[in-house]
Design a protein around this motif. Structure first.
Motif, PDB file in Angstrom:
ATOM      1  N   PRO A   1       0.800  -1.237   0.000  1.00 40.66           N
ATOM      2  CA  PRO A   1       0.000   0.000   0.000  1.00 40.66           C
ATOM      3  C   PRO A   1       0.829   1.282   0.000  1.00 40.66           C
ATOM      4  CG  PRO A   1      -0.927  -1.559   1.553  1.00 40.66           C
ATOM      5  CD  PRO A   1       0.393  -2.126   1.100  1.00 40.66           C
ATOM      6  N   SER A   2       2.073   1.210   0.461  1.00 40.58           N
ATOM      7  CA  SER A   2       2.908   2.409   0.494  1.00 40.58           C
ATOM      8  C   SER A   2       3.379   2.820  -0.900  1.00 40.58           C
ATOM      9  CB  SER A   2       4.137   2.177   1.384  1.00 40.58           C
ATOM     10  OG  SER A   2       5.073   1.326   0.732  1.00 40.58           O
ATOM     11  N   GLY A   3       3.417   1.867  -1.824  1.00 39.23           N
ATOM     12  CA  GLY A   3       3.922   2.152  -3.166  1.00 39.23           C
ATOM     13  C   GLY A   3       5.434   2.255  -3.209  1.00 39.23           C
ATOM     14  N   ASP A   4       6.101   2.003  -2.099  1.00 37.62           N
ATOM     15  CA  ASP A   4       7.551   2.136  -2.011  1.00 37.62           C
ATOM     16  C   ASP A   4       8.239   0.806  -2.353  1.00 37.62           C
ATOM     17  OD1 ASP A   4      10.040   3.242  -1.552  1.00 37.62           O
ATOM     18  OD2 ASP A   4       9.944   2.950   0.623  1.00 37.62           O
ATOM     19  N   PHE A   5       8.128   0.407  -3.611  1.00 36.44           N
ATOM     20  CA  PHE A   5       8.760  -0.822  -4.064  1.00 36.44           C
ATOM     21  C   PHE A   5       9.016  -0.724  -5.564  1.00 36.44           C
ATOM     22  CE2 PHE A   5       4.204  -1.408  -4.406  1.00 36.44           C
ATOM     23  CZ  PHE A   5       4.029  -1.976  -5.657  1.00 36.44           C
ATOM     24  N   ASP A   6       9.993  -1.469  -6.022  1.00 32.94           N
ATOM     25  CA  ASP A   6      10.283  -1.540  -7.452  1.00 32.94           C
ATOM     26  C   ASP A   6       9.662  -2.789  -8.075  1.00 32.94           C
ATOM     27  OD1 ASP A   6      11.785   0.832  -7.610  1.00 32.94           O
ATOM     28  OD2 ASP A   6      13.523  -0.196  -6.781  1.00 32.94           O
ATOM     29  N   ILE A   7       9.644  -3.869  -7.289  1.00 35.21           N
ATOM     30  CA  ILE A   7       9.068  -5.119  -7.761  1.00 35.21           C
ATOM     31  C   ILE A   7       8.569  -5.889  -6.539  1.00 35.21           C
ATOM     32  CG2 ILE A   7      11.265  -6.377  -7.708  1.00 35.21           C
ATOM     33  CD1 ILE A   7      10.320  -7.796 -10.321  1.00 35.21           C
ATOM     34  N   ALA A   8       7.503  -6.632  -6.699  1.00 30.09           N
ATOM     35  CA  ALA A   8       6.949  -7.416  -5.592  1.00 30.09           C
ATOM     36  C   ALA A   8       6.414  -8.733  -6.131  1.00 30.09           C
ATOM     37  CB  ALA A   8       5.836  -6.647  -4.903  1.00 30.09           C
ATOM     38  N   GLU A   9       6.495  -9.760  -5.315  1.00 24.87           N
ATOM     39  CA  GLU A   9       5.921 -11.056  -5.665  1.00 24.87           C
ATOM     40  C   GLU A   9       4.984 -11.476  -4.538  1.00 24.87           C
ATOM     41  OE1 GLU A   9       7.129 -15.697  -6.578  1.00 24.87           O
ATOM     42  OE2 GLU A   9       8.691 -14.271  -6.084  1.00 24.87           O
ATOM     43  N   PHE A  10       3.766 -11.799  -4.915  1.00 22.11           N
ATOM     44  CA  PHE A  10       2.778 -12.247  -3.935  1.00 22.11           C
ATOM     45  C   PHE A  10       1.696 -13.024  -4.654  1.00 22.11           C
ATOM     46  CE2 PHE A  10       1.785  -7.994  -5.309  1.00 22.11           C
ATOM     47  CZ  PHE A  10       0.427  -8.031  -5.604  1.00 22.11           C
ATOM     48  N   ALA A  11       0.884 -13.745  -3.928  1.00 22.57           N
ATOM     49  CA  ALA A  11      -0.168 -14.575  -4.515  1.00 22.57           C
ATOM     50  C   ALA A  11      -1.479 -13.806  -4.584  1.00 22.57           C
ATOM     51  CB  ALA A  11      -0.355 -15.835  -3.683  1.00 22.57           C
TER      52      ALA A  11
ATOM     53  N   CYS B   1      -8.718   1.516 -11.905  1.00 22.21           N
ATOM     54  CA  CYS B   1      -8.025   2.746 -11.510  1.00 22.21           C
ATOM     55  C   CYS B   1      -8.326   3.037 -10.044  1.00 22.21           C
ATOM     56  CB  CYS B   1      -8.480   3.924 -12.373  1.00 22.21           C
ATOM     57  SG  CYS B   1      -8.088   3.747 -14.125  1.00 22.21           S
ATOM     58  N   GLN B   2      -7.318   3.143  -9.231  1.00 22.48           N
ATOM     59  CA  GLN B   2      -7.418   3.421  -7.802  1.00 22.48           C
ATOM     60  C   GLN B   2      -8.231   2.364  -7.040  1.00 22.48           C
ATOM     61  OE1 GLN B   2      -8.852   7.475  -7.624  1.00 22.48           O
ATOM     62  NE2 GLN B   2      -6.908   8.272  -8.352  1.00 22.48           N
ATOM     63  N   GLY B   3      -8.228   1.118  -7.537  1.00 21.10           N
ATOM     64  CA  GLY B   3      -8.913   0.023  -6.854  1.00 21.10           C
ATOM     65  C   GLY B   3      -8.185  -0.356  -5.582  1.00 21.10           C
ATOM     66  N   ASN B   4      -8.898  -0.935  -4.638  1.00 20.60           N
ATOM     67  CA  ASN B   4      -8.303  -1.309  -3.349  1.00 20.60           C
ATOM     68  C   ASN B   4      -7.146  -2.290  -3.491  1.00 20.60           C
ATOM     69  OD1 ASN B   4      -9.979   0.321  -1.845  1.00 20.60           O
ATOM     70  ND2 ASN B   4     -11.537  -1.259  -1.593  1.00 20.60           N
ATOM     71  N   GLY B   5      -7.184  -3.161  -4.485  1.00 22.71           N
ATOM     72  CA  GLY B   5      -6.114  -4.136  -4.675  1.00 22.71           C
ATOM     73  C   GLY B   5      -5.130  -3.737  -5.765  1.00 22.71           C
ATOM     74  N   ASN B   6      -5.223  -2.514  -6.237  1.00 28.07           N
ATOM     75  CA  ASN B   6      -4.365  -2.045  -7.332  1.00 28.07           C
ATOM     76  C   ASN B   6      -3.066  -1.501  -6.746  1.00 28.07           C
ATOM     77  OD1 ASN B   6      -3.148  -0.769  -9.481  1.00 28.07           O
ATOM     78  ND2 ASN B   6      -5.031   0.133 -10.253  1.00 28.07           N
ATOM     79  N   TRP B   7      -2.134  -2.406  -6.451  1.00 26.47           N
ATOM     80  CA  TRP B   7      -0.898  -2.034  -5.764  1.00 26.47           C
ATOM     81  C   TRP B   7       0.108  -1.327  -6.670  1.00 26.47           C
ATOM     82  CZ3 TRP B   7      -2.568  -2.401  -1.194  1.00 26.47           C
ATOM     83  CH2 TRP B   7      -3.319  -3.490  -0.767  1.00 26.47           C
ATOM     84  N   ASP B   8       0.013  -1.538  -7.986  1.00 30.89           N
ATOM     85  CA  ASP B   8       1.010  -0.949  -8.879  1.00 30.89           C
ATOM     86  C   ASP B   8       0.583   0.379  -9.485  1.00 30.89           C
ATOM     87  OD1 ASP B   8      -0.874  -1.804 -10.695  1.00 30.89           O
ATOM     88  OD2 ASP B   8       0.373  -3.357 -11.585  1.00 30.89           O
TER      89      ASP B   8
END
Length: 120
Positions: free
Chosen positions: A9-19, A35-42
């Motif tokens: 949720p912070s958006g402070d990442f370059d790449i992430a892996e999760f299920a 757009c701006q969805g609750n699960g839209n992490w990127d």
């Protein structure tokens, strides 16, 4: 913690892996791709995808619903907002005389259509 305030949720990442675990319905991906969805992490945003998936989510005709989701998938495939690595294997073992068993890619397990099972 990946879903905590300092994780995705912070958006402070370059790449992430999760299920991402869903029921198997294409509509389960709506919030991740919206757009701006609750699960839209990127932070991905496509108003065309939003329009198509919203229309599909409200469509009762399965054939029309599938067409809208397929159009949205085509846009997503061209933009590549995420890269799915694999589908979790879900083996289904049963006696060959038991008919009607159909695997489900979701977490609901093998009993989701038990009313259709019958012996040969």
């Amino acid at each position: 913690m990946i879903f905590g305030p300092n994780g995705l949720p912070s958006g402070d990442f370059d790449i992430a892996e999760f299920a991402q675990i869903t029921t198997g319905d294409a509509g389960d991906w709506y919030d991740q791709n919206r757009c701006q969805g609750n699960g839209n992490w990127d932070g991905f945003c496509s108003h065309a995808v939003d329009t198509l998936t919203k229309a599909a989510a409200g469509e009762l005709d399965p054939a029309k619903r599938a067409v809208d989701f397929q159009k949205a998938d085509k846009i997503l495939a061209g933009l590549v907002p995420m890269i799915p690595f694999y589908q979790r294997p879900s083996p289904l073992v049963h006696k060959s005389d038991l008919l009607g068993m159909v695997n489900n890619p979701a977490i609901v397990g093998p009993y989701w259509n038990i009313e259709a099972w019958h012996w040969k």
